[in-house]
Design a protein around this motif. Structure first.
Motif, PDB file in Angstrom:
ATOM      1  N   ASP A 210       0.841  -1.189   0.000  1.00  0.00           N
ATOM      2  CA  ASP A 210       0.000   0.000   0.000  1.00  0.00           C
ATOM      3  C   ASP A 210       0.885   1.251   0.000  1.00  0.00           C
ATOM      4  O   ASP A 210       1.712   1.450   0.891  1.00  0.00           O
ATOM      5  CB  ASP A 210      -0.902  -0.016   1.237  1.00  0.00           C
ATOM      6  CG  ASP A 210      -1.977   1.040   1.197  1.00  0.00           C
ATOM      7  OD1 ASP A 210      -1.619   2.235   1.173  1.00  0.00           O
ATOM      8  OD2 ASP A 210      -3.159   0.676   1.197  1.00  0.00           O
ATOM      9  N   THR A 357      -4.806  -3.965   0.221  1.00  0.00           N
ATOM     10  CA  THR A 357      -5.619  -2.818   0.633  1.00  0.00           C
ATOM     11  C   THR A 357      -5.648  -1.725  -0.423  1.00  0.00           C
ATOM     12  O   THR A 357      -6.632  -0.979  -0.518  1.00  0.00           O
ATOM     13  CB  THR A 357      -5.085  -2.244   1.951  1.00  0.00           C
ATOM     14  OG1 THR A 357      -3.679  -1.991   1.824  1.00  0.00           O
ATOM     15  CG2 THR A 357      -5.296  -3.210   3.089  1.00  0.00           C
ATOM     16  N   GLN A 358      -4.604  -1.618  -1.238  1.00  0.00           N
ATOM     17  CA  GLN A 358      -4.544  -0.532  -2.209  1.00  0.00           C
ATOM     18  C   GLN A 358      -5.501  -0.735  -3.380  1.00  0.00           C
ATOM     19  O   GLN A 358      -5.793   0.208  -4.113  1.00  0.00           O
ATOM     20  CB  GLN A 358      -3.107  -0.335  -2.707  1.00  0.00           C
ATOM     21  CG  GLN A 358      -2.500  -1.525  -3.448  1.00  0.00           C
ATOM     22  CD  GLN A 358      -1.754  -2.482  -2.532  1.00  0.00           C
ATOM     23  OE1 GLN A 358      -2.210  -2.769  -1.443  1.00  0.00           O
ATOM     24  NE2 GLN A 358      -0.615  -2.969  -2.995  1.00  0.00           N
ATOM     25  N   GLU A 361     -10.983  -1.267  -2.595  1.00  0.00           N
ATOM     26  CA  GLU A 361     -12.204  -0.503  -2.860  1.00  0.00           C
ATOM     27  C   GLU A 361     -12.621  -0.603  -4.320  1.00  0.00           C
ATOM     28  O   GLU A 361     -13.809  -0.725  -4.633  1.00  0.00           O
ATOM     29  CB  GLU A 361     -12.011   0.952  -2.435  1.00  0.00           C
ATOM     30  CG  GLU A 361     -11.979   1.132  -0.931  1.00  0.00           C
ATOM     31  CD  GLU A 361     -11.864   2.590  -0.522  1.00  0.00           C
ATOM     32  OE1 GLU A 361     -12.501   2.953   0.491  1.00  0.00           O
ATOM     33  OE2 GLU A 361     -11.168   3.364  -1.205  1.00  0.00           O
ATOM     34  N   VAL A 367     -12.949  -0.601   3.040  1.00  0.00           N
ATOM     35  CA  VAL A 367     -11.625  -0.482   3.651  1.00  0.00           C
ATOM     36  C   VAL A 367     -11.692   0.496   4.812  1.00  0.00           C
ATOM     37  O   VAL A 367     -12.263   1.590   4.683  1.00  0.00           O
ATOM     38  CB  VAL A 367     -10.578  -0.002   2.625  1.00  0.00           C
ATOM     39  CG1 VAL A 367      -9.217   0.171   3.295  1.00  0.00           C
ATOM     40  CG2 VAL A 367     -10.479  -0.967   1.455  1.00  0.00           C
ATOM     41  N   ARG A 368     -11.108   0.098   5.939  1.00  0.00           N
ATOM     42  CA  ARG A 368     -10.976   0.990   7.086  1.00  0.00           C
ATOM     43  C   ARG A 368      -9.508   1.326   7.277  1.00  0.00           C
ATOM     44  O   ARG A 368      -8.661   0.433   7.384  1.00  0.00           O
ATOM     45  CB  ARG A 368     -11.516   0.337   8.364  1.00  0.00           C
ATOM     46  CG  ARG A 368     -13.022   0.067   8.338  1.00  0.00           C
ATOM     47  CD  ARG A 368     -13.515  -0.174   9.756  1.00  0.00           C
ATOM     48  NE  ARG A 368     -13.400   1.053  10.556  1.00  0.00           N
ATOM     49  CZ  ARG A 368     -13.321   1.065  11.888  1.00  0.00           C
ATOM     50  NH1 ARG A 368     -13.312  -0.076  12.574  1.00  0.00           N
ATOM     51  NH2 ARG A 368     -13.230   2.217  12.538  1.00  0.00           N
ATOM     52  N   ASP A 369      -9.196   2.612   7.313  1.00  0.00           N
ATOM     53  CA  ASP A 369      -7.832   3.101   7.499  1.00  0.00           C
ATOM     54  C   ASP A 369      -7.757   3.682   8.909  1.00  0.00           C
ATOM     55  O   ASP A 369      -8.446   4.666   9.212  1.00  0.00           O
ATOM     56  CB  ASP A 369      -7.506   4.156   6.442  1.00  0.00           C
ATOM     57  CG  ASP A 369      -6.044   4.578   6.454  1.00  0.00           C
ATOM     58  OD1 ASP A 369      -5.325   4.233   7.410  1.00  0.00           O
ATOM     59  OD2 ASP A 369      -5.623   5.257   5.497  1.00  0.00           O
ATOM     60  N   ASP A 371      -5.515   4.985  12.269  1.00  0.00           N
ATOM     61  CA  ASP A 371      -4.297   5.423  12.947  1.00  0.00           C
ATOM     62  C   ASP A 371      -4.347   4.893  14.378  1.00  0.00           C
ATOM     63  O   ASP A 371      -5.208   5.282  15.169  1.00  0.00           O
ATOM     64  CB  ASP A 371      -4.210   6.947  12.941  1.00  0.00           C
ATOM     65  CG  ASP A 371      -2.909   7.473  13.529  1.00  0.00           C
ATOM     66  OD1 ASP A 371      -2.176   6.693  14.157  1.00  0.00           O
ATOM     67  OD2 ASP A 371      -2.624   8.671  13.356  1.00  0.00           O
ATOM     68  N   ARG A 387      -0.192   2.111  12.382  1.00  0.00           N
ATOM     69  CA  ARG A 387      -1.294   2.318  11.452  1.00  0.00           C
ATOM     70  C   ARG A 387      -1.733   0.983  10.856  1.00  0.00           C
ATOM     71  O   ARG A 387      -0.905   0.083  10.672  1.00  0.00           O
ATOM     72  CB  ARG A 387      -0.839   3.267  10.344  1.00  0.00           C
ATOM     73  CG  ARG A 387      -1.899   3.675   9.340  1.00  0.00           C
ATOM     74  CD  ARG A 387      -1.311   4.649   8.344  1.00  0.00           C
ATOM     75  NE  ARG A 387      -2.263   5.025   7.299  1.00  0.00           N
ATOM     76  CZ  ARG A 387      -1.973   5.782   6.245  1.00  0.00           C
ATOM     77  NH1 ARG A 387      -0.727   6.249   6.100  1.00  0.00           N
ATOM     78  NH2 ARG A 387      -2.890   6.085   5.344  1.00  0.00           N
ATOM     79  N   LYS A 389      -4.725  -0.805   7.902  1.00  0.00           N
ATOM     80  CA  LYS A 389      -5.890  -0.821   7.026  1.00  0.00           C
ATOM     81  C   LYS A 389      -6.425  -2.235   7.008  1.00  0.00           C
ATOM     82  O   LYS A 389      -5.654  -3.192   6.909  1.00  0.00           O
ATOM     83  CB  LYS A 389      -5.518  -0.425   5.595  1.00  0.00           C
ATOM     84  CG  LYS A 389      -5.468   1.056   5.298  1.00  0.00           C
ATOM     85  CD  LYS A 389      -5.269   1.284   3.802  1.00  0.00           C
ATOM     86  CE  LYS A 389      -5.132   2.760   3.477  1.00  0.00           C
ATOM     87  NZ  LYS A 389      -4.935   2.983   2.013  1.00  0.00           N
ATOM     88  N   THR A 402      -3.249  -4.501   5.983  1.00  0.00           N
ATOM     89  CA  THR A 402      -1.879  -3.989   5.934  1.00  0.00           C
ATOM     90  C   THR A 402      -1.614  -3.287   7.262  1.00  0.00           C
ATOM     91  O   THR A 402      -2.481  -2.558   7.757  1.00  0.00           O
ATOM     92  CB  THR A 402      -1.673  -3.006   4.769  1.00  0.00           C
ATOM     93  OG1 THR A 402      -1.878  -3.683   3.530  1.00  0.00           O
ATOM     94  CG2 THR A 402      -0.268  -2.422   4.781  1.00  0.00           C
TER      95      THR A 402
END
Length: 446
Positions: A210, A357-358, A361, A367-369, A371, A387, A389, A402
């Motif tokens: 990613d 993950t990249q 979508e 996808v949940r990103d 922090d 971090r 995802k 990831t």
């Protein structure tokens, strides 16, 4: 005339993959022989992932102290490279002898020397004396070796094996490459006090991961003093009175003490005279079908040398080798793979598993990103960047992840288990994990 030895199964390559297959075959009552031309035990324990992680352990200890510097921990911590290398050497020097002892204890025959096929079922092994080995079935697990450079002064560069046995860490290091090994060794060298220059031919580091996470990793490498040159090549390496000069493609020269090439790996299939056995291969390795059979139906290939679409890592190697052994023993279903986690052991670590993950979508997944830096698990240890995802399918089941953090290798294993179990939120929530740990955070990713 060379002596001829006969076995049910012969395996060329005594690394983790070959050893795993041999154990399963001899346990089933068949005769088996392992052939090895270099170090018994193979790349991973001798000059690959295991010694690298011994060095990394010192880096991790140093960083964990630095994370809390000024927040409850005072004082400086430095890596003593000579002592650390001594610890690594105590581990690796024992591997070949321990491996041979294990083979003897398990009744697994072994022959030392370089092997090449002379026909469809026979090799000649060139050792102290030439020996012919003939077998009904074969498994090839000969792995890969570091790729060479085709530039003036290439002979002045070192490879990963040499780096892992450096008696002293130079004050200035140039690393050529943008993959796993380049990033991992850059992290180790920088933590050990070297000024590190990472020269990347392309415009990206760690292609396949990613990009947003790679960008965060780049920021962290920069914080550790590692300078990265993109779209740049080393065009020449030359000796100087003080060490070496590495000439860059845009004209500048980097004075340095050491140049490490980490420009990929190539299969050792070209050492086996496979054409004599009717085995097809190419630059990607030995071609295999869904049963890991080669074009010779009595010869199988597994691990790094096999031309499959799976990551070429130790865990995949022994998984494939054990599968090939099972086919020889009567298994008749094509190989299937569980989710395969991959980890870049840098500072911090970067890990991924399942649906990338990249691209998720665009393929219809959610996808949940997240922090995680201020989550208690990471706040308490002072990690500067944490971090993750996660990729969820239409049923909110976990299908990919990831992770970037000092504990990414641990967390990615929990994600891998969840993917293989087809877990959703409720299944994770119903489990009890020790708190606070990366595992106890799992329910918060849904």
């Amino acid at each position: 005339m060379a002596e001829t030895l006969h076995y049910d199964v012969a395996i060329i390559g005594a690394g983790p993959a070959g050893l795993a297959a041999a154990e399963d075959i001899v346990a089933a009552g068949k005769t088996v022989v392992l052939i090895e031309k270099y170090l018994w035990g193979g790349t991973c324990p001798n000059y690959g992932c295991d010694p690298k992680k011994i060095l990394l352990a010192a880096v991790e200890a140093k960083e964990h102290v630095e994370f809390l510097s000024g927040d409850g921990v005072d004082g400086q911590v430095a890596i003593n490279w000579e002592s650390l290398m001594g610890r690594k050497m105590r581990f690796t020097e024992a591997i070949p002898e321990k491996t041979v002892h294990s083979l003897d204890a398990n009744g697994i025959a072994h022959v030392y020397g370089a092997a090449h096929f002379i026909n469809s079922d026979t090799v000649v092994v060139h050792g102290d004396e030439d020996i012919e080995v003939q077998a009904t079935e074969w498994i090839l697990t000969v792995g890969q070796r570091p790729a060479e450079l085709d530039i003036p002064g290439a002979e002045l560069t070192i490879d990963s094996e040499t780096f892992l046995s450096l008696p002293a860490m130079p004050e200035d290091v140039v690393i050529i490459g943008g993959g796993y090994i380049a990033v991992e060794f850059a992290s180790i060298a920088a933590a050990a006090g070297a000024q590190v220059h990472l020269v990347v031919r392309g415009s990206e580091l760690l292609t396949g991961f990613d990009e947003a996470f790679v960008d965060t990793l780049l920021d962290q490498l920069d914080d550790r003093g590692i300078r990265v040159y993109f779209n740049t090549e080393v065009t020449e390496v030359a000796k100087t009175d003080d060490g070496l000069n590495a000439t860059l493609s845009f004209g500048s020269t980097l004075p340095t003490k050491l140049v490490l090439r980490a420009v990929g790996r190539v299969g050792n299939n070209d050492t086996l005279a496979l054409e004599n056995a009717g085995v097809e291969d190419d630059i990607h390795g030995i071609n295999v079908d869904e049963f890991l059979r080669t074009s010779n139906p009595h010869i199988y290939a597994a691990g790094d040398v096999a031309n499959t679409s799976r990551p070429r890592i130790t865990t995949v190697g022994y998984y494939e080798a054990r599968y090939a052994a099972s086919v020889i023993l009567g298994h008749d279903e094509p190989i299937t793979y569980p989710a395969v986690p991959v980890v870049v052991y840098g500072t911090p670590k970067l890990a991924a598993v399942g649906v990338p993950t990249q691209y998720a979508e665009a393929d219809g997944y959610s996808v949940r990103d997240i922090d995680m830096t201020n989550w208690f698990t990471y706040y308490r240890t002072g990690e500067p960047a944490a971090r993750a995802k996660v990729v969820l399918d239409a049923n909110k089941k976990l299908v990919g992840a990831t992770v970037l953090s000092a504990h990414a290798d641990e967390l990615i294993n929990y994600f891998t288990e969840a993917i293989n179990n087809k877990d959703g939120y409720q299944a994770i929530r119903d489990r009890l994990y020790a708190y606070p740990t990366p595992a106890s955070d799992l329910e918060y990713f849904f």
